[in-house]
Structures are given as C-alpha cells and as structure tokens.
Design a protein around this motif. Structure first.
Motif, short mmCIF file in Angstrom:
data_model
loop_
_atom_site.label_atom_id
_atom_site.label_comp_id
_atom_site.label_asym_id
_atom_site.label_seq_id
_atom_site.Cartn_x
_atom_site.Cartn_y
_atom_site.Cartn_z
N GLY B 74 0.84 -1.20 0.00
CA GLY B 74 0.00 0.00 0.00
C GLY B 74 0.87 1.25 0.00
N ASN B 75 1.87 1.26 0.88
CA ASN B 75 2.77 2.41 0.96
C ASN B 75 3.50 2.65 -0.35
OD1 ASN B 75 2.07 2.87 3.56
ND2 ASN B 75 3.86 1.81 4.45
N PHE B 77 2.57 1.93 -3.35
CA PHE B 77 1.70 2.50 -4.38
C PHE B 77 1.43 3.98 -4.14
CE2 PHE B 77 0.53 -1.88 -5.69
CZ PHE B 77 0.82 -1.70 -7.03
N HIS B 78 1.55 4.40 -2.89
CA HIS B 78 1.39 5.83 -2.62
C HIS B 78 2.73 6.56 -2.76
CE1 HIS B 78 -2.26 4.29 -0.48
NE2 HIS B 78 -2.76 5.28 -1.21
N ASP B 80 5.25 6.00 -0.94
CA ASP B 80 5.74 6.25 0.41
C ASP B 80 6.82 5.23 0.75
OD1 ASP B 80 6.22 6.67 3.03
OD2 ASP B 80 4.20 6.21 3.74
#
Lengths: 335, 326, 369
Positions: B74-75, B77-78, B80
């Motif tokens: 998730g990170n 893809f952002h 981050d």
C-alpha cells in the motif's frame, strides 16, 4: 585438461569448416589449454598473487596496522610503496590484504559455482516445469542489480566479515553460470552418447556425472573464473565504500583509507595507485585464463589466435571471403 | 508480439520478486537494528519514524507478517518509502526524485556511449584480424579488469588535482541554482565530463572484447561468405551481414549485464560526490539509513528492469525470428 | 533417382569447346606454418562453356576445397599456395586470373561471372533479412546506382523462375521450407546471369523427392540460360545422370577426368572402379557391390607415392614411391580427351597391360592396348 571429450559440443555451428581441421583439433585438444600463451601468462600472474596470499603475513616488512610518526612518505628504500597518513607501511597493507581478497574470491567462486552447477544442470536435464521455474529464478537473479543488493544486505548485517561477504556474493552471483550451463546441458542431453546411455538403462546419477559433467568442465571452469572476478571486484568495492569491516586488510580497505584521508588532494599517488594495479592485475590474469578456455572451447577463436604470429611474419591476411594467395616469400593477389 | 508479452510478464514478475525480497531482507537479519538506531539518533527520531522503522524491520508485534506485507505494498503505491534519517525529515521518495535525474543522465548516457563505442571498435577488431590493432586487445583486457571506482580515483588525481582541468566533485557549480539556464546546464555538463569519461573508459573495454569474439564467430557463418561471393562492398558485408548479426547476442548481453554495470557506475558517483542515486546510497550506508537504502535499491532495480525491457524491444526489432508466433 | 538413363551424349572434340574456367596447378594449404595440411596439390581442371562438370569424391577428398579456393572463398586457415584460375568469358572474352585480381576486381567479377550455390541453404541465407532484400542487394551491388526498382522487378522475376510465389519476397528465411530456401539460393545465384555456377552439394540436405525437383529445375534453367555448371557431390549416381563430364577426386588430387558415360562404362582408375562398385547400377546387369576397403586418407598423414595405393587392389611396388600425375590413358589414341592419374596407365612404370576391369573398351573397339 584432456577431459573435454568433445569441445565442439558448445555450439553445433562451431564445427570447423573443413574436415581437415577436425584432426588438427584432436591433436590440439590433447596438448591442452596450457599451450595457450594467454592462459599461461594468466596462470603465472595469478600464481604470484596466490603465493603472496599464502605467505603474506610472513613476508610483510611491517605490521600493516602499526601507526608511526613517519606519515605520508613517498616510496623509499625503507618503505617501498611509501606510508599512509598515519605512517602505516602501504606495501605491508597490500601484501597482507592479498589474502583477504583471494580467500573471499575463492570461497565465493566455489560456492557460486556449486549453486550454478546444481541449478544449471538440473534445469537443463529435467526440462519441463521444473526447468521453467529454475530458469525463471536464475533470470531474476541475473537482472536484479547484484552490487546494490549486496550493499543492502551487507549494510544491514551488524558486522560483515570476509566470509559473510563471500556468502552474500555467492548468493547473488551464481545466475550467469547457471544460465550458460543450462543451455549446454540442454544441448548435451539430446546428443547421441547421452541417448545411448539412457537406452542402456544407466542410472540418472551416472549419466549426469559420467556422461554430462565431463563435457561441461570447460564451461564450469570458465564460469568459476568469471565468478571469482565478480567476487573480487565486489568485495573490493564493498570495502572501498566502507560497508564491510574496516579492521581486516584488503586492497579495498587500503583505497577506503586513501579516499577518506584525502590522499588524492595531497597527491599521495603511492597510496591509491598500487592497490588498483593489483586488482587490475589479478582481474587481467583471470580474464586471460578465461580467454584461454574460450579459445580452447571455440575452435574459431583459437585458429585466429594461434597463427597470428606466423601470419604477421608471412604478411598473410587471413580473412573471410578473400582467401589469401601466398607464393613463397612475397604476398600477391591482395591489393 | 508473443515474445514481447512473455518478456513483459517476466519483468513484472521480477519486479514483484525484487520488491518482495526488499520486504523480507530486513526481516531475515539478526538483531534489533531499530534499537541501535534509536540509540544512535538519540532523541532525533520521532515516534512516527520509530514506528515506521519497526514496520520496516517487522518488529511490530501487533500485526501479522501478511498484514505488514499488504501495508508495505500500500505504501509503495502511494510512493511512500518512509522518512530518510540522513536528510531528516525529508521523505525517501523526495530524496530519490531529486537525485534520480542526475543518475539517469550520467549513467544512462555514458553507459550507452560506452556500449556503442565498444561495439564499433569490436566490429573493426573482429573483422580485420591480424593487424596492428590486435595490439589493443591486451590493453582492453587490462581496462576491463579495473574497477570503475579506481579509474575514477585516477581520473581525479590526474585531471582534477595534478592538472586541474575538470572539477573533481559535485554535479554543478555551488553558486548556481538548479534551473534550465545555459549557465547551469553548461556547469552540469562540465562537472559530468570526468565521471562520464571514467564510466565510458571502464565499460568500453568489455564491449570491445565481447563484440570482437562475436564477430569472429559470426564471420565464419555461411551467409557472410555468401555475401562476399555476391561481390557486395566490404562495408556492406562487414556491417550489414557480420556486425548486424553479431550485435544480437551483444544486445542481450548488454541487457543482462546492466545490473552489474549500474552497480559499478553507482560507485563512480560516490567517488565523484556526484549528486545522483549512487551518492545518496553512499550517504545512506554511512549513516545506516535503512529506509533510504531500500528505497534506492528498489528504484535502481526498477530502472534496470525498464532498461532491460528497452533492450528486449530493440532485440525484437532487430531479430525477425523473435517476432514469429510460438 | 532416375532422371534419364546415362544417355550417350555426343562428346565434342577439344577444339570445339571453349574453356570458361581453367584451373591450373592449384595448390591449397590449411594452416600457415610447416605443419600445414596440403589439401590440394597441383590440381588442374577445365570447365567449358555450356558444360555440366561433376566433381565427385569422398568427404575430405578436396572437392569443396577446390571449388572454394578457385573462387577465393575458402575460409581461414585456408591459403592458396600456387597456381592460377583463369576465367574467360565466352560472351565477350573478358576475364583474367582470379588469383591475381585486386579485391575490387574480384568483387566486380563475383556473381556477375561466377556464382555459387552453397551447401545447406539453412545457413546460407542471413536469418535477419528478408529473402527479397538478399536477392536485391546482390543485384544492386553490380548495377549503377538508383536501380532499386529494376532490381526488385528482377528479384520477383527470379523467384517466379524457380517457382516461388512473388509475395514471398518479404518472407524471412525461417518462414520458408528447406526446399524453398534452396530454390531461393539458386535464384540468387542466377540473378546476374553468370556464365559459371558452382553448386556445392545443393541437394544434400533435402529429401529425395525435393532433390529430384531441384536437380530437374537446375537442368532446365541451365538449358534455358546456357550457363556452365560445376556440380559438387559425393553422389556419383546423381552425376552420371546430369553431368557431361566427371572429375573424380581422391586425397586432394583429381584421379580421373572423363565424360560421364566413360566414367560409368569404362572407368580407368581403380578408385573410380571401386566407387562404381559401391552403389547398385542404374541399368543393365547387376554387379557385385563391393565398396572400397580401407578408409579415406588422412591429409595430415598421406601415404608416400600414390595416395590410393594402400587401398588399391592393383597396387604394385612403384605405387608406393611414385606419385602419378594426371595424364593420358593407355588408350590415348582413341580417347585423347580423357585423363587419369594412375601408374597402370604409364607404359614406362606399369608392370603389364591394364587390368581387364580398367581396360573396358567402347563397343566396336578391339580390346587391345
């Protein structure tokens, strides 16, 4: 090196153009790789460094880590390669450091070769899904940039000593050898003598060890040497950027201290030039040996290499598509 | 088309494998690096940063490995990658975004220049064997065995210190602000000259040697003799028949050794304090900045994969046999 | 493989025939030092206008070496150590010694005067170019600039001539079958209407049906376009059908040179006779199939004297010391055009008359020497 029963196996297209050469190759193959000048030069240089690696601690004139007030001395009779900013003897550092370089190169080379032989031969021999999976894994390891990966792993480890580094290098550097070995095994598997062994009902391990492996010797050797070069360069690089432990000496450590002590700006060439030359010499010797193996395996390369001297003397230009005409002492027909 | 689809599939899979590897490496290593970091950065790490470190190293006992893995993706893809310690509190993504263009320009261009020059020289050496040019081979052999960074040191010692023709470090003149002005671009090129030269010289030798051997091998193919039998001009046979086919394995070799070359060039950046990814990695190693190291590793890997894919496209374009079905 | 019976072709007398390619005393080595293998030693052979000359022999006999050396296409470590190869156009008389030509002269001469169909079309076509491109570049290399369109039309014409659809011009070699590739090679060789076409085992890699088609095609093209052919093969039975004249090679020498009919009916050299006993006869009474005892000579270690003597059933003492040269037969008066390299035909050296097997006379000639 007469194990190579059939050097042409590497590439069916490599078969020499004339029937005559077949017999010549047979004769050459028996004389072995050490007749090759390049390989011989490589072996001599490499042996020198191996000897230094073994007896290094005894022949080093000073303690490489001993700090003395005689700092930044250029080469002299007392210090053949000068001293560092803290008065350490550089020649001693290089001599003692040879061992670290060689051991890591050797260990990493052996480990990586073992992995590549296992993966490559199995992959080429079993075929099917197993082969697909193993090839996929080796291709992944091939394209992932190894050095940054090694840096990450070595950087995360609390204290990365020589053996750890060798292990990490081996784990990231086996893929090329496996790829080449797989291709070769694949082509060997279809050859008559393997088919015959299978038809005779020989057990699998026997076919692999007695029919296939002997024909892979040259490729395994060349893969091993390639990995040793890779391992030495990686190790020295890691030491240079300060990832590995700086308490043990190797050529990279010498360069690390030279760089961090501003040896460049101070013009202390004796501090950073010899270490680099050592690396280049070992690297060159290994590539020379590998060239010898290449020429041994690929007759096309050998033919051109072996006769270069005579060609120059007789002023014959051997080339494709314009057969030279040599009528005794002077060259004719070629403008 | 099928060939390219297979390759794209392979690169996607490899990207996944690299990212996953990146997730697991810190988790497989012994000890509690976070605690040692907290000690090292006494009071300078925020609670947030410590938490993200614990996630990074899998020391967060409240969540399962699988949940960690999902939030890691998730990170990603952002965009981050966490916070960098070295450039605290700049996010890793920003540090990389600033340095990546420098690396792409320097390493990208000089690697390609090295490949093109080396391949051309290899074509000549492989075609005209037995001339004085064969004397270049041992030299090329020697240069191919030299580590990039050492050649960089020598280049600095000669052209940066002894004869100060070029700046020995940095990416541009300290008095300039990065912009698209002529002053800045000129200064950037001036600073890039020495590292670029280093990369070209140390990579060119390897290409010369491999291309020469390929030329020797391809030259004895029947179709080259046929081309000579047809009475085609020498250049046409040499480039159109011999080199045209010899370059194919060279391109796949180029793709496969990119990972290795990039590793070497990154160290060149370190030597020249060039403001690219390699220098950032160097800084990260020095201060044990794990989030930054991992971010850099990921971005290097992804760049190499993209470059590999480009090489595959070139290959497919040059070799009609890959374009057939099956 | 019966195309036609080895019909009795009228053998033109030497004075009527105009030579297009004369190979004289050609010597070739493999290797450059003292250990070099002497692959050819003083080989002479003449190809006449409009003739199909068959070159036969076991592998290693030097038949391909002869063809490639004569065109200067022999790859390293081959080196020509002596002789001359004279091309003389039967159309306008131009030509010269190929061994003394400059690169540029040789390049201009190639494909226009002499073309080659290589063994194994699989490797003879560059896999990365379309066959159209490979047909066209050979044509444009020998025509003035800006003739691209004409060259393309010619390429289509050529494909049509060998029975390949014109749209195949944009195909790559791997998209064609083996037979089609070989036809493309033939079309390519004929692109500039050369006077001499050398065919090096053009049908070896093909299946029997395809072989027959290709050979028939070559012969009909030859009749149509009137080029001369040197046809190299180990298949003597094939040569008996299509060649006007056959030269038999053994151990780097030509041992017999005669018309196809003569080679078949009246072999003069023991090796030729042995070859004929190695395959079943096409017509007439059955013969005993014997083969030739022993194995082909190792060019590294050639025997002294005649290369064939260790395998020769008729060998006598002198054979081990004297190396026979290609010369007239014992029946020179009646067959002045044929030659043989055997001491049995040298009245000075032979221990007695020619053995019956090697002395078969044409019908109507008394069996006396």
């Amino acid at each position: 090196m007469s194990i190579q029963a059939d050097p042409v196996a590497v590439d069916p297209a490599v078969v020499a153009p004339s029937e005559v050469q077949l017999t010549r190759r047979g004769r050459r193959a028996r004389l072995g790789i050490f007749r090759n000048t390049k390989a011989l030069v490589g072996v001599v240089i490499l042996s020198f460094f191996i000897v230094v690696a073994i007896i290094g601690p005894w022949i080093a004139p000073y303690d490489p880590s001993k700090v003395t007030p005689e700092s930044m001395l250029p080469p002299s009779a007392a210090h053949w390669l000068g001293t560092t900013g803290t008065g350490q003897d550089i020649l001693s550092q290089l001599i003692v450091g040879t061992q670290g370089v060689m051991v890591v190169g050797l260990v990493a080379g052996i480990l990586a070769t073992i992995i590549s032989v296992i993966v490559g031969v199995i992959s080429g021999f079993i075929g099917g899904t197993g082969d697909e999976v193993l090839s996929l894994i080796s291709n992944i390891f091939l394209v992932i940039p190894a050095l940054p990966l090694i840096i990450i792993i070595a950087g995360l480890l609390p204290s990365a000593g020589g053996m750890t580094i060798a292990l990490v290098i081996a784990l990231t550097g086996w893929a090329w050898g496996a790829r080449v070995l797989r291709a070769q095994t694949l082509s060997l598997r279809k050859r008559d003598f393997v088919e015959a062994a299978r038809a005779n009902g020989e057990p699998l391990w026997r076919i692999v060890f007695f029919e296939i492996m002997p024909n892979l010797t040259a490729i395994i050797a060349s893969g091993f040497i390639g990995t040793v070069i890779f391992a030495i360069l990686s190790e020295v690089t890691l030491a240079f950027i300060g990832v590995t432990s700086i308490s043990t000496w190797n050529w990279g450590t010498v360069l690390f201290w030279a760089q961090s002590s501003q040896a460049l700006v101070q013009g202390a060439w004796w501090w950073f030039v010899p270490a680099g030359l050592c690396i280049a010499a070992v690297g060159t010797s290994l590539t020379l040996i590998n060239f010898g193996i290449d020429e041994f395996v690929n007759p096309r390369l050998r033919n051109t290499a072996a006769s270069a001297g005579i060609l120059r003397k007789k002023k014959i230009r051997a080339r494709i598509g314009f057969t030279p005409v040599y009528r005794g002492e002077k060259k004719e027909g070629v403008a | 088309m099928k060939f390219l689809l297979r390759r794209v599939g392979f690169y996607l899979f490899t990207a996944w494998a690299a990212i996953t590897l990146n997730f697991f490496i810190p988790r497989m290593l012994p000890g509690d690096p976070v605690q040692s970091l907290i000690n090292k950065y006494q009071g300078r790490l925020s609670t947030d940063a410590i938490n993200s470190l614990r996630v990074l190293f899998g020391l967060n006992t409240h969540t399962s490995l699988w949940q960690d893995y999902l939030s890691y993706w998730g990170n990603l893809f952002h965009g981050d990658f966490g916070i960098s310690f070295t450039y605290f509190p700049t996010p890793v993504a920003d540090v990389i975004a600033q340095s990546l263009p420098w690396t792409l320009m320097l390493v990208g261009i000089s690697t390609i220049v090295g490949f093109v020059l080396g391949t051309l020289a290899g074509v000549g050496l492989g075609w005209r064997r037995g001339t004085w040019m064969d004397g270049l081979l041992p030299v090329a052999n020697f240069f191919s065995a030299i580590p990039y960074f050492w050649l960089g040191l020598i280049a600095i010692a000669i052209f940066g210190v002894a004869i100060p023709l070029f700046p020995a470090s940095g990416g541009y003149d300290g008095g300039l602000e990065p912009s698209f002005s002529w002053d800045f671009i000129g200064s950037a090129l001036y600073h890039a000259a020495l590292p670029a030269l280093t990369i070209v010289i140390s990579s060119v030798a390897g290409w010369i040697l491999s291309m020469r051997n390929m030329m020797v091998t391809v030259s004895s193919e029947d179709y080259v003799t046929v081309a000579q039998a047809k009475g085609l001009p020498e250049r046409r046979v040499m480039f159109g028949y011999a080199a045209r086919n010899a370059v194919l394995p060279s391109i796949s070799g180029f793709a496969l050794s990119l990972g290795f070359i990039v590793g070497g060039t990154l160290v060149t950046e370190m030597v020249f304090s060039y403001p690219g990814i390699g220098y950032v990695l160097f800084q990260a190693i020095g201060s044990k900045d794990y989030p930054l190291m991992q971010g850099v590793f990921l971005i290097i890997t992804l760049s190499v994969l993209v470059a590999n894919m480009a090489a595959d496209f070139v290959y497919a374009f040059l070799d009609p046999r890959t374009r057939q079905e099956g | 493989m019966t195309l036609a019976s080895p019909t009795i072709r009228p053998v033109a007398s030497a004075s009527e025939r105009t030579p297009v390619l004369q190979i004289r005393n050609l010597s070739v080595d493999y290797g450059y030092d003292d250990n070099a293998v002497h692959a050819l030693q003083n080989v002479s052979l003449t190809l006449h206008a409009g003739e199909v000359l068959g070159l036969a022999g076991e592998s290693g006999s030097g038949k391909s070496t002869l063809a490639y050396a004569a065109t200067r296409l022999l790859p390293p470590p081959g080196v020509i150590t002596g002789g001359e190869v004279l091309f003389t156009s039967s159309r306008d008389g131009h030509g010269g010694d190929l061994l003394r030509m400059s690169d540029a002269q040789l390049r201009a001469q190639r494909w226009r005067d002499t073309a080659i169909v290589f063994q194994g079309a699989m490797n003879s076509l560059n896999p990365v170019y379309t066959i159209g491109k490979q047909l066209i570049d050979g044509i444009t290399a020998h025509s003035p600039r800006g003739q691209k369109e004409a060259a393309k039309r010619r390429a289509m014409e050529l494909l049509d001539m060998v029975g390949i659809p014109k749209d195949r011009l944009s195909s790559y070699p791997h998209q064609l079958s083996g037979g089609m590739r070989q036809r493309v090679m033939i079309a390519m060789a004929l692109a500039l209407e050369p006077e001499v076409v050398i065919m090096d085992e053009p049908t070896t890699a093909l299946d029997v049906v395809m072989q027959r088609q290709i050979v028939e095609q070559i012969m009909s093209l030859k009749n149509e376009l009137g080029f001369s052919v040197i046809f190299i093969t180990h298949d003597v039975s094939l040569l008996l059908e299509l060649a006007d004249r056959i030269a038999i090679m053994y151990g780097g020498n030509i041992v017999e040179d005669a018309s196809a009919r003569e080679v078949y009916r009246e072999p003069r050299h023991p090796y030729t006779a042995g070859l004929l006993h190695s395959f079943p006869p096409l017509h007439g009474p059955r013969r005993e199939l014997r083969g030739i005892p022993g194995s082909p000579p190792d060019l590294m270690h050639l025997p002294t004297g005649c290369n064939f003597h260790p395998r020769c059933p008729f060998a006598f003492d002198a054979c081990t010391t004297i190396d026979p040269v290609l010369g007239p037969t014992r029946f020179e008066a009646e067959e002045p055009h044929r030659s043989v390299a055997c001491l049995l035909h040298d009245p000075a050296a032979a221990p007695g008359p020619v053995p019956v097997e090697l002395g078969v006379r044409p019908p109507g000639v008394s069996p006396l020497s």
